[in-house]
Design an enzyme around this catalytic site. Structure first.
Site, mmCIF file in Angstrom:
data_model
loop_
_atom_site.group_PDB
_atom_site.id
_atom_site.type_symbol
_atom_site.label_atom_id
_atom_site.label_comp_id
_atom_site.label_asym_id
_atom_site.label_seq_id
_atom_site.Cartn_x
_atom_site.Cartn_y
_atom_site.Cartn_z
ATOM 1 C CD GLN A 186 -62.233 -38.321 -13.133
ATOM 2 O OE1 GLN A 186 -63.111 -39.201 -12.954
ATOM 3 N NE2 GLN A 186 -62.569 -37.234 -13.753
ATOM 4 C CE1 TYR A 214 -66.914 -25.484 -14.536
ATOM 5 C CE2 TYR A 214 -66.653 -25.933 -16.740
ATOM 6 C CZ TYR A 214 -67.169 -25.235 -15.818
ATOM 7 O OH TYR A 214 -68.381 -24.480 -16.292
ATOM 8 C CG ASN A 219 -57.334 -36.496 -14.507
ATOM 9 O OD1 ASN A 219 -56.263 -37.214 -14.322
ATOM 10 N ND2 ASN A 219 -58.396 -36.868 -15.036
ATOM 11 C CD GLU A 235 -60.357 -26.570 -10.113
ATOM 12 O OE1 GLU A 235 -61.088 -26.343 -8.947
ATOM 13 O OE2 GLU A 235 -60.616 -27.027 -11.044
ATOM 14 C CG ASP A 295 -63.834 -33.063 -16.296
ATOM 15 O OD1 ASP A 295 -65.084 -33.391 -15.999
ATOM 16 O OD2 ASP A 295 -62.886 -33.641 -15.737
ATOM 17 C CB CYS A 320 -69.357 -36.527 -13.696
ATOM 18 S SG CYS A 320 -69.849 -34.886 -12.932
ATOM 19 C CD GLU A 354 -66.586 -38.801 -15.387
ATOM 20 O OE1 GLU A 354 -66.096 -37.552 -15.573
ATOM 21 O OE2 GLU A 354 -67.155 -39.300 -14.311
#
Length: 362
Positions: A186, A214, A219, A235, A295, A320, A354
């Site tokens: 980010q 994801y 994070n 992921e 995400d 996003c 976002e």
């Protein structure tokens, strides 16, 4: 929406435009008023990339308008970038101006910094890198107090570390993150911290398990894992998986199982379409999933993954791209409603935003 420009005096008006746009997109779904989380007006961007442009016998930092690679905008400072980047820019430029070894066929510079003050510089060349370059780069890294990665075709030389370490505080606890060179992170650390605290609050203390799609470098995984008994996270990027595993270990979080599968592949596994070797030894039926956290990239969730999330009582979605978020909510609105939503201004002075929503079963 008119094209935004960097001007701190107009920031509030630009943010209000974004909030109005999000309200408009979510209006068909009877969304509540969004919670709005603003950004620092300056020095908010922790990573940036510059091409170098040769003029008057010297190389200069340059950026270009989108679609125009021939008209450089030469810059000496970059007020949207972190103070650390702005400190390093003139020092690095002075170093390459004083050294033919460092400057010869140098065409791109990338800075990666953190709120906690760590910094890594990537230098990209159109020539092979040799031992002479490495000696000079080692001296430069020591002088600037940074790590340096040198890149040329087929070669990568790391001086120091190939990652920076960030520290973000969520609900009073400090989490440590390794952020690898070249991997996604980010860009706006202050807003990222606000996103993490919002997601932590929205998820709440749970007695059921969490599925995360994801997950990137972990994070959101780190703070959200402290709210549930168990997490299954996925992921596809190998570098992000390795960073996430290191981050889990560094923070002493042991209730997360991470598998290197895409969201689409995990959907197939949960639907029992076919088995995956990377899930060997993992009993998917042992999880008591009540929540899913997603995400996704700008394209949003594909239709099958979107259908998968429908199974869950609660869907926590960070996006996003509000347009693809709205498209995904349209697919889910017959079974889920929006209980909370938020705007996070990760990208001031741009059209990008976002956003986050909590969808609960009707």
């Amino acid at each position: 929406m008119s094209r935004p420009q960097f001007d701190p005096a107009t920031y509030d008006a630009q943010l209000a435009e974004k909030a109005a746009r999000l309200v408009e997109l979510l209006a068909p779904f009877e969304a509540p008023e969004p919670e709005v989380f603003d950004s620092p007006r300056e020095h908010y961007r922790l990573r940036t990339e510059f091409r170098l442009w040769r003029e008057d016998g010297q190389r200069h930092y340059a950026m270009f308008e989108q679609g125009d690679k021939h008209t450089p905008i030469l810059i000496d400072e970059f007020p949207i970038a972190s103070r650390r980047i702005n400190e390093l820019m003139p020092q690095l430029k002075a170093a390459w101006q004083a050294s033919e070894t460092l400057s010869f066929k140098l065409f791109q510079v990338e800075f990666l910094t953190t709120l906690s003050g760590d910094a890594l510089i990537t230098l990209a060349y159109h020539r092979p890198l040799n031992d002479v370059w490495q000696v000079e780069a080692e001296g430069l890294a020591a002088k600037l107090g940074v790590s340096i990665v040198g890149r040329s075709k087929g070669k990568r030389i790391v001086i120091g570390r190939d990652y920076v370490t960030e520290q973000l505080t969520v609900a009073g606890r400090v989490f440590s993150y390794r952020q690898p060179e070249g991997a996604f992170t980010q860009p706006n650390g202050e807003v990222c911290q606000k996103m993490l605290n919002w997601a932590y609050d929205v998820l709440g203390e749970r007695t059921d398990d969490l599925l995360e799609l994801y997950c990137g470098n972990g994070n959101f995984t780190l703070p959200l894992a402290t709210r549930v008994p168990k997490v299954l996270a996925t992921e596809i990027s190998k570098s992000s998986v390795n960073a996430a595993l290191a981050n889990l270990d560094d923070n002493g979080i042991d209730n997360v199982t991470l598998v290197r599968l895409s969201a689409e592949e995990l959907t197939q596994a949960l639907n029992e379409v076919r088995p995956f070797r990377r899930l060997a030894g993992i009993d998917l039926k042992s999880y008591n999933f009540g929540n899913v956290f997603v995400d996704p990239p700008r394209a949003g969730m594909d239709p099958d993954t979107c259908e998968l999330t429908r199974r869950f009582e609660r869907i926590l979605y960070i996006s996003c791209n509000p347009e693809t978020l709205a498209a995904n909510i349209a697919q889910l609105q017959d079974t889920h409603r929006i209980e909370r939503c938020a705007l996070f201004d990760q990208f001031p002075y741009t059209h990008h935003m976002e956003s986050g929503v909590l969808l609960v079963r009707r």
